[in-house]
Design an enzyme around this catalytic site. Structure first.
Site: not given
Length: 155
Positions: A40, A45-47, A50
């Site tokens: 998402k 974690g995704c940030t 990325a």
């Protein structure tokens, strides 16, 4: 569908991209492609994942490699995420989860005893010929960019 094996032909995809229009795997022949699936936009974690790829973007690009992030989020959500963190690579909107299914990353997950379907954080490195050269499963966001670079340097 199971995760495609290393050495197998990468499943074709055509998805709407944050950059406008669609991106198709067949249009990227001649370049290595890092396809990273994440759950998402704008979550912790995704940030981290990325931003690590953002910080290594030039080094990865210099290895004749394109980075594509994929999640079930909308193009609008991707645009906000890209703008907020100045991500220099496109994010693909897999809202119908077809690509997630084709790559075997739409799986049953569990949190606090509740089961639900979601994206397993997984990265595929596809070589210039469209063959899956490396699969990273159960990716830990911190330092994943360095793992990707180490593999790409051996191409």
């Amino acid at each position: 569908m199971p995760i495609p094996a290393e050495g197998s032909k990468a499943p074709e995809f055509v998805l709407p991209a944050s950059t406008g229009g669609n991106i198709a795997l067949k249009d990227l022949k001649g370049k290595n492609v890092v396809v990273y699936f994440y759950p998402k936009d704008d979550t912790p974690g995704c940030t981290v994942e990325a931003c690590g790829l953002r910080d290594s973007f030039k080094e990865i690009e210099n290895l004749n490699t394109v980075i594509l992030g994929v999640s079930p989020d909308s193009v609008k959500s991707h645009d906000k995420f890209i703008s907020k963190f100045q991500l220099p690579f496109p994010l693909l909107a897999d809202e119908d989860k077809k690509m997630c299914l084709d790559y075997g990353v739409w799986v049953e997950k569990s949190m606090y005893g509740k089961k639900y379907m979601g994206v397993a954080r997984t990265t595929f490195i596809i070589n210039k010929s469209g063959i899956i050269a490396k699969v990273f499963e159960k990716v830990k966001p911190e330092g994943h960019n360095a793992e990707i670079i180490a593999v790409l340097k051996n191409f």
